[in-house]
Design a protein around this motif. Structure first.
Motif, PDB file in Angstrom:
ATOM      1  N   GLU A  24       0.833  -1.207   0.000  1.00 15.62           N
ATOM      2  CA  GLU A  24       0.000   0.000   0.000  1.00 15.62           C
ATOM      3  C   GLU A  24       0.868   1.259   0.000  1.00 15.62           C
ATOM      4  O   GLU A  24       0.530   2.246  -0.665  1.00 15.62           O
ATOM      5  N   TYR A  63       0.681   3.911  -3.179  1.00 18.96           N
ATOM      6  CA  TYR A  63       0.253   5.286  -2.951  1.00 18.96           C
ATOM      7  C   TYR A  63       1.333   6.282  -3.399  1.00 18.96           C
ATOM      8  O   TYR A  63       1.022   7.313  -3.997  1.00 18.96           O
ATOM      9  N   HIS A  69      -4.140  12.214  -3.699  1.00 15.20           N
ATOM     10  CA  HIS A  69      -3.653  12.805  -2.451  1.00 15.20           C
ATOM     11  C   HIS A  69      -4.390  14.104  -2.173  1.00 15.20           C
ATOM     12  O   HIS A  69      -4.529  14.952  -3.062  1.00 15.20           O
ATOM     13  N   GLN A  86      -7.258   0.483   1.385  1.00 13.22           N
ATOM     14  CA  GLN A  86      -7.714  -0.180   0.174  1.00 13.22           C
ATOM     15  C   GLN A  86      -8.847  -1.127   0.501  1.00 13.22           C
ATOM     16  O   GLN A  86      -8.683  -2.069   1.292  1.00 13.22           O
ATOM     17  N   VAL A  98      -5.985   6.528   4.499  1.00  8.95           N
ATOM     18  CA  VAL A  98      -6.406   5.912   3.240  1.00  8.95           C
ATOM     19  C   VAL A  98      -6.203   4.409   3.376  1.00  8.95           C
ATOM     20  O   VAL A  98      -5.138   3.953   3.794  1.00  8.95           O
ATOM     21  N   ALA A 108     -11.064   2.520  -3.137  1.00  8.00           N
ATOM     22  CA  ALA A 108     -10.278   3.009  -2.000  1.00  8.00           C
ATOM     23  C   ALA A 108     -11.182   3.817  -1.080  1.00  8.00           C
ATOM     24  O   ALA A 108     -12.150   4.439  -1.536  1.00  8.00           O
ATOM     25  N   TYR A 123     -11.288   6.825   1.893  1.00  2.00           N
ATOM     26  CA  TYR A 123     -10.568   7.974   2.452  1.00  2.00           C
ATOM     27  C   TYR A 123     -11.246   8.388   3.754  1.00  2.00           C
ATOM     28  O   TYR A 123     -12.472   8.568   3.798  1.00  2.00           O
ATOM     29  N   HIS A 176       1.455   6.590  -7.235  1.00  3.73           N
ATOM     30  CA  HIS A 176       0.361   7.356  -7.839  1.00  3.73           C
ATOM     31  C   HIS A 176       0.411   8.834  -7.498  1.00  3.73           C
ATOM     32  O   HIS A 176       0.050   9.675  -8.326  1.00  3.73           O
ATOM     33  N   ARG A 223      -4.876   5.990  -6.750  1.00  2.00           N
ATOM     34  CA  ARG A 223      -4.989   6.764  -5.522  1.00  2.00           C
ATOM     35  C   ARG A 223      -4.789   8.257  -5.807  1.00  2.00           C
ATOM     36  O   ARG A 223      -4.107   8.638  -6.752  1.00  2.00           O
TER      37      ARG A 223
END
Length: 273
Positions: free
Chosen positions: A87, A91, A118, A127, A125, A133, A135, A94, A116
């Motif tokens: 993960e 992240y 930001h 998965q 965050v 995903a 948040y 991305h 993903r």
């Protein structure tokens, strides 16, 4: 400054990847490694290793007792990843940011997207599935005492006294189209031919012209005309060339005969005939 921060985040992500590659998994699946083994892997960057390790603890990606560890004394201290390395790597790939891992928040927002994103206001965050995903955000509701804007009343609006007038005629706007017409008069150009002989004086032959008028192009502005300008014919002027005597060219007779040697170069010349 932005480039230095990106380099620091990249080094933290690389350190988390080393924990998974060179460490081991506990009974509950947590990825762990001892401080001595991790320090031995990063001997070439021993000056920055302590700072990178503190940044990973600050962003809650690694867990170990205390705030700093020293080589030799704390070699047996176990360092654990707070989140799965997969993960963390995904992240950062991305978003180029570290995976948020703050427990604060009171609202989960599920997004159907395999990539993903930001946001500064996202605290956590996780998965949910391969293409979803979740948040975690902090959502605060405003109280009644925090509302400072007073409500304004709206007076009732009635349409009983309104008088509607229907249209009785239709008025179309007047449109005037104007085009520019170009009128071209082709002038007559006359060239005086000249006859010339070897032993005779120059005599001019002229044609009698009563009146020679040269016209020029003029422009006229007309209304509601849809004709296009006609093609202008170019004026072709030709002059009569004088009669000149042709000169005969002298012919020179030349022959080129090849010299052929029928004997070898080192042999003697043939006897004269």
């Amino acid at each position: 400054m932005a480039r230095d921060a990106l380099n620091m985040r990249q080094e933290v992500v690389s350190l988390c990847d080393q924990v998974e590659r060179f460490g081991y998994r506990s009974s509950d699946g947590t990825e762990q490694i001892t401080f001595g083994e991790l320090a031995k892997i990063n001997e070439l960057i021993s000056g920055r290793f302590a700072c990178i390790l503190e940044s990973a603890q600050k962003y809650r990606l690694m867990q170990f007792p205390g705030k700093s560890l020293s080589k030799g004394k704390d070699d047996n201290i176990i360092i654990s990843l707070s989140r799965k390395n997969r993960e963390i790597q995904q992240y950062f790939c991305h978003t180029k940011h570290l995976l948020p891992n703050n427990p604060e928040g009171n609202l989960w927002i599920d997004i159907d997207c395999d990539r993903r994103a930001h946001y500064a206001w996202v605290t956590h965050v996780r998965q949910v599935s391969s293409d979803k995903a979740s948040y975690h955000v902090q959502c605060d509701m405003a109280g009644d005492d925090e509302v400072t804007e007073t409500w304004q009343t709206c007076f009732p609006f009635g349409t009983e006294e309104e008088v509607r007038i229907e249209a009785t005629c239709l008025v179309e706007p007047m449109v005037i189209f104007k085009l520019l017409i170009v009128t071209v008069n082709t002038p007559t150009v006359v060239c005086d031919p000249v006859e010339h002989c070897e032993n005779s004086p120059i005599d001019e032959v002229k044609d009698s012209i009563d009146q020679l008028v040269y016209m020029h192009a003029s422009e006229n502005l007309s209304t509601n005309t849809y004709d296009t300008a006609t093609e202008v014919i170019p004026v072709d002027t030709k002059n009569c060339p004088p009669n000149t005597e042709k000169k005969e060219r002298k012919c020179i007779h030349m022959e080129i005969r090849p010299l052929v040697r029928l004997y070898r170069k080192h042999s003697a010349s043939p006897p004269p005939q």
